[in-house]
Design a protein around this motif. Structure first.
Motif, mmCIF file in Angstrom:
data_model
loop_
_atom_site.group_PDB
_atom_site.id
_atom_site.type_symbol
_atom_site.label_atom_id
_atom_site.label_comp_id
_atom_site.label_asym_id
_atom_site.label_seq_id
_atom_site.Cartn_x
_atom_site.Cartn_y
_atom_site.Cartn_z
ATOM 1 N N LYS A 146 0.825 -1.208 0.000
ATOM 2 C CA LYS A 146 0.000 0.000 0.000
ATOM 3 C C LYS A 146 0.861 1.260 0.000
ATOM 4 N N SER A 147 0.720 2.132 0.993
ATOM 5 C CA SER A 147 1.491 3.384 1.010
ATOM 6 C C SER A 147 2.899 3.193 1.557
ATOM 7 N N ILE A 148 3.243 1.977 1.914
ATOM 8 C CA ILE A 148 4.557 1.694 2.502
ATOM 9 C C ILE A 148 5.502 1.217 1.402
ATOM 10 N N LYS A 149 6.363 2.116 0.951
ATOM 11 C CA LYS A 149 7.359 1.717 -0.053
ATOM 12 C C LYS A 149 8.360 0.765 0.585
ATOM 13 N N ALA A 150 8.925 1.151 1.732
ATOM 14 C CA ALA A 150 9.883 0.279 2.422
ATOM 15 C C ALA A 150 10.058 0.719 3.867
ATOM 16 N N ILE A 151 10.008 -0.256 4.732
ATOM 17 C CA ILE A 151 10.379 -0.106 6.148
ATOM 18 C C ILE A 151 11.383 -1.217 6.405
ATOM 19 N N GLU A 152 12.551 -0.877 6.845
ATOM 20 C CA GLU A 152 13.604 -1.877 7.064
ATOM 21 C C GLU A 152 13.854 -2.077 8.553
ATOM 22 N N GLN A 153 13.602 -3.267 9.018
ATOM 23 C CA GLN A 153 13.874 -3.703 10.394
ATOM 24 C C GLN A 153 13.426 -2.673 11.432
ATOM 25 N N LEU A 154 12.159 -2.310 11.344
ATOM 26 C CA LEU A 154 11.569 -1.407 12.326
ATOM 27 C C LEU A 154 11.500 -2.116 13.672
ATOM 28 N N PHE B 273 -8.807 -11.579 1.198
ATOM 29 C CA PHE B 273 -8.220 -10.290 1.545
ATOM 30 C C PHE B 273 -8.105 -9.398 0.311
ATOM 31 N N ILE B 274 -7.667 -9.972 -0.811
ATOM 32 C CA ILE B 274 -7.489 -9.211 -2.048
ATOM 33 C C ILE B 274 -8.827 -8.648 -2.526
ATOM 34 N N VAL B 275 -9.868 -9.464 -2.468
ATOM 35 C CA VAL B 275 -11.191 -9.013 -2.895
ATOM 36 C C VAL B 275 -11.675 -7.872 -2.002
ATOM 37 N N ARG B 276 -11.552 -8.032 -0.689
ATOM 38 C CA ARG B 276 -11.990 -6.976 0.246
ATOM 39 C C ARG B 276 -11.202 -5.682 0.043
ATOM 40 N N ALA B 277 -9.936 -5.799 -0.334
ATOM 41 C CA ALA B 277 -9.082 -4.618 -0.523
ATOM 42 C C ALA B 277 -9.327 -3.931 -1.864
ATOM 43 N N GLY B 278 -10.034 -4.583 -2.774
ATOM 44 C CA GLY B 278 -10.301 -3.978 -4.077
ATOM 45 C C GLY B 278 -9.326 -4.378 -5.163
ATOM 46 N N GLY B 279 -8.562 -5.435 -4.940
ATOM 47 C CA GLY B 279 -7.646 -5.939 -5.960
ATOM 48 C C GLY B 279 -6.191 -5.689 -5.626
ATOM 49 N N ALA B 280 -5.339 -6.396 -6.338
ATOM 50 C CA ALA B 280 -3.897 -6.332 -6.088
ATOM 51 C C ALA B 280 -3.329 -4.946 -6.326
ATOM 52 N N ASP B 281 -3.840 -4.235 -7.331
ATOM 53 C CA ASP B 281 -3.310 -2.899 -7.610
ATOM 54 C C ASP B 281 -3.505 -1.945 -6.434
ATOM 55 N N ARG B 282 -4.499 -2.186 -5.619
ATOM 56 C CA ARG B 282 -4.726 -1.338 -4.444
ATOM 57 C C ARG B 282 -3.878 -1.784 -3.250
ATOM 58 N N ILE B 283 -3.300 -2.968 -3.332
ATOM 59 C CA ILE B 283 -2.475 -3.494 -2.235
ATOM 60 C C ILE B 283 -1.002 -3.201 -2.490
ATOM 61 N N LEU B 284 -0.581 -3.278 -3.742
ATOM 62 C CA LEU B 284 0.815 -3.012 -4.096
ATOM 63 C C LEU B 284 1.103 -1.515 -4.038
ATOM 64 N N HIS B 285 2.253 -1.150 -3.535
ATOM 65 C CA HIS B 285 2.654 0.263 -3.452
ATOM 66 C C HIS B 285 2.654 0.896 -4.843
ATOM 67 N N LEU B 286 1.777 1.858 -5.056
ATOM 68 C CA LEU B 286 1.609 2.561 -6.336
ATOM 69 C C LEU B 286 1.218 1.623 -7.481
ATOM 70 N N GLY B 287 0.656 0.453 -7.176
ATOM 71 C CA GLY B 287 0.155 -0.465 -8.188
ATOM 72 C C GLY B 287 1.214 -1.390 -8.768
ATOM 73 N N SER B 288 0.744 -2.338 -9.565
ATOM 74 C CA SER B 288 1.626 -3.374 -10.107
ATOM 75 C C SER B 288 2.584 -2.850 -11.177
ATOM 76 N N ARG B 289 2.309 -1.706 -11.769
ATOM 77 C CA ARG B 289 3.243 -1.141 -12.754
ATOM 78 C C ARG B 289 4.496 -0.589 -12.082
ATOM 79 N N THR B 290 4.374 -0.236 -10.811
ATOM 80 C CA THR B 290 5.501 0.327 -10.070
ATOM 81 C C THR B 290 6.154 -0.701 -9.162
ATOM 82 N N THR B 291 5.342 -1.530 -8.526
ATOM 83 C CA THR B 291 5.845 -2.459 -7.511
ATOM 84 C C THR B 291 5.654 -3.892 -7.977
ATOM 85 N N GLY B 292 6.750 -4.635 -8.044
ATOM 86 C CA GLY B 292 6.712 -6.005 -8.539
ATOM 87 C C GLY B 292 6.396 -7.055 -7.497
ATOM 88 N N GLN B 293 6.490 -6.697 -6.214
ATOM 89 C CA GLN B 293 6.174 -7.677 -5.180
ATOM 90 C C GLN B 293 6.078 -7.012 -3.816
#
Length: 123
Positions: free
Chosen positions: A13-21, A58-78
């Motif tokens: 989602k809005s979290i690009k990266a958090i490392e060892q918080l 979870f994916i269905v409730r969230a509105g799809g993978a593009d809404r779960i991936l940071h900035l969508g699947s075109r920007t975030t690969g996993q």
């Protein structure tokens, strides 16, 4: 009892990266509206759904993978998540987008090690 020690999150989602918080027994999230507090909490809901074999729900409730991936699947690969417990155990998972605005679990592993119980010797 084991407790959360650190968490690493990439691509959720809005979290690009958090490392060892570093997490403590009590944690307070604060910040402006839209800064990611709810997404951080929702991350734990997603992990629970993955572990319970309900990722699709979870994916269905969230509105799809593009809404779960940071900035969508075109920007975030996993999405990568690593949760470390204070007893040396850990859990990690990786999700990747697939056709149909969904996600596929491509990696999931965990370790659960419990030290032997030390008993007083019988005298």
């Amino acid at each position: 009892m084991p407790a959360l020690d650190t968490i690493t999150v990439r691509g959720f989602k809005s979290i690009k990266a958090i490392e060892q918080l570093k997490l403590n027994p009590i944690n307070v999230l604060s910040g402006a509206n839209g800064s990611g507090k709810s997404n951080f909490i929702e991350l734990f809901s997603m992990v629970r759904e993955v572990v319970s074999d309900r990722l699709r729900d979870f994916i269905v409730r969230a509105g799809g993978a593009d809404r779960i991936l940071h900035l969508g699947s075109r920007t975030t690969g996993q999405i990568d998540i690593v949760i470390n417990l204070n007893d040396g155990n850990w859990y990690e998972l990786t999700l990747a987008p697939i056709a149909g605005d969904s996600l596929r679990l491509i990696h999931q592993s965990a370790t659960y090690w419990q030290p032997p119980l030390l008993l007083d010797p019988v005298v």
